[in-house]
Motif scaffolding. Structure first.
Motif, PDB file in Angstrom:
ATOM      1  N   VAL A 111       0.833  -1.203   0.000  1.00 11.84           N
ATOM      2  CA  VAL A 111       0.000   0.000   0.000  1.00 11.84           C
ATOM      3  C   VAL A 111       0.868   1.255   0.000  1.00 11.84           C
ATOM      4  O   VAL A 111       0.600   2.221  -0.722  1.00 11.84           O
ATOM      5  CB  VAL A 111      -0.965  -0.015   1.210  1.00 11.84           C
ATOM      6  CG1 VAL A 111      -1.647   1.326   1.389  1.00 11.84           C
ATOM      7  CG2 VAL A 111      -1.989  -1.110   1.045  1.00 11.84           C
ATOM      8  N   SER A 112       1.951   1.275   0.781  1.00  9.32           N
ATOM      9  CA  SER A 112       2.814   2.450   0.812  1.00  9.32           C
ATOM     10  C   SER A 112       3.525   2.641  -0.529  1.00  9.32           C
ATOM     11  O   SER A 112       3.705   3.770  -0.988  1.00  9.32           O
ATOM     12  CB  SER A 112       3.826   2.359   1.949  1.00  9.32           C
ATOM     13  OG  SER A 112       4.769   1.342   1.692  1.00  9.32           O
ATOM     14  N   ASN A 113       3.911   1.538  -1.179  1.00  6.31           N
ATOM     15  CA  ASN A 113       4.537   1.645  -2.500  1.00  6.31           C
ATOM     16  C   ASN A 113       3.560   2.192  -3.537  1.00  6.31           C
ATOM     17  O   ASN A 113       3.927   2.988  -4.392  1.00  6.31           O
ATOM     18  CB  ASN A 113       5.080   0.291  -2.956  1.00  6.31           C
ATOM     19  CG  ASN A 113       6.331  -0.108  -2.197  1.00  6.31           C
ATOM     20  OD1 ASN A 113       7.011   0.735  -1.635  1.00  6.31           O
ATOM     21  ND2 ASN A 113       6.616  -1.405  -2.174  1.00  6.31           N
ATOM     22  N   VAL A 114       2.304   1.751  -3.463  1.00  8.54           N
ATOM     23  CA  VAL A 114       1.285   2.248  -4.382  1.00  8.54           C
ATOM     24  C   VAL A 114       1.052   3.738  -4.154  1.00  8.54           C
ATOM     25  O   VAL A 114       0.898   4.513  -5.106  1.00  8.54           O
ATOM     26  CB  VAL A 114      -0.022   1.438  -4.230  1.00  8.54           C
ATOM     27  CG1 VAL A 114      -1.181   2.104  -4.963  1.00  8.54           C
ATOM     28  CG2 VAL A 114       0.176   0.017  -4.720  1.00  8.54           C
ATOM     29  N   LYS A 115       1.047   4.163  -2.898  1.00  3.52           N
ATOM     30  CA  LYS A 115       0.865   5.580  -2.591  1.00  3.52           C
ATOM     31  C   LYS A 115       2.015   6.411  -3.158  1.00  3.52           C
ATOM     32  O   LYS A 115       1.810   7.486  -3.706  1.00  3.52           O
ATOM     33  CB  LYS A 115       0.751   5.793  -1.085  1.00  3.52           C
ATOM     34  CG  LYS A 115      -0.578   5.403  -0.506  1.00  3.52           C
ATOM     35  CD  LYS A 115      -0.640   5.712   0.978  1.00  3.52           C
ATOM     36  CE  LYS A 115      -1.949   5.310   1.581  1.00  3.52           C
ATOM     37  NZ  LYS A 115      -2.016   5.593   3.019  1.00  3.52           N
ATOM     38  N   LYS A 116       3.245   5.921  -3.016  1.00  2.00           N
ATOM     39  CA  LYS A 116       4.405   6.638  -3.549  1.00  2.00           C
ATOM     40  C   LYS A 116       4.325   6.737  -5.071  1.00  2.00           C
ATOM     41  O   LYS A 116       4.574   7.789  -5.651  1.00  2.00           O
ATOM     42  CB  LYS A 116       5.699   5.936  -3.141  1.00  2.00           C
ATOM     43  CG  LYS A 116       6.062   6.094  -1.699  1.00  2.00           C
ATOM     44  CD  LYS A 116       7.350   5.344  -1.378  1.00  2.00           C
ATOM     45  CE  LYS A 116       7.657   5.400   0.105  1.00  2.00           C
ATOM     46  NZ  LYS A 116       8.839   4.611   0.460  1.00  2.00           N
TER      47      LYS A 116
END
Length: 112
Positions: free
Chosen positions: A8-13
């Motif tokens: 999820v954090s990678n997708v947000k970035k």
């Protein structure tokens, strides 16, 4: 669960970078409107004249300070070299078309 959080954090970035890319592309598209190039731009001319007058003042004051410093310390050769260099720089600053003429002359010599 921690894998899901990292995904999820990678997708947000990645979405942040995509958003910034889309905004930059939109801004580039907005500036490519044809009638903007044909507009009379007195603001840029005024800003350029204002900046050039400031540069001229700074260069003149700098030349006077350097020559004065050399004169006070009785370094006459350094003073003469400073006057010569200041004269060349002041000639270019007060007459920018002189630099264009020098560039065209050198281009003709190099390219022939």
């Amino acid at each position: 669960m921690s894998k899901l959080k990292t995904i999820v954090s990678n997708v947000k970035k990645k979405s942040k970078y995509l958003y910034l890319t889309a905004v930059a592309a939109g801004m580039a598209a907005i500036t490519n409107i044809s009638f903007v190039y044909a507009a009379d731009n007195k603001y840029a001319t005024n800003a350029s004249n204002w900046a050039m007058s400031g540069v001229q003042s700074l260069v003149t004051v700098g030349a006077v300070i350097i020559v004065g410093k050399s004169l006070i310390s009785r370094k006459f050769v350094q003073m003469l070299v400073s006057i010569l260099i200041a004269a060349i720089v002041l000639a270019i600053v007060y007459n920018p078309s002189l630099m264009r003429g020098i560039g065209e002359y050198l281009t003709n010599i190099v390219i022939g």
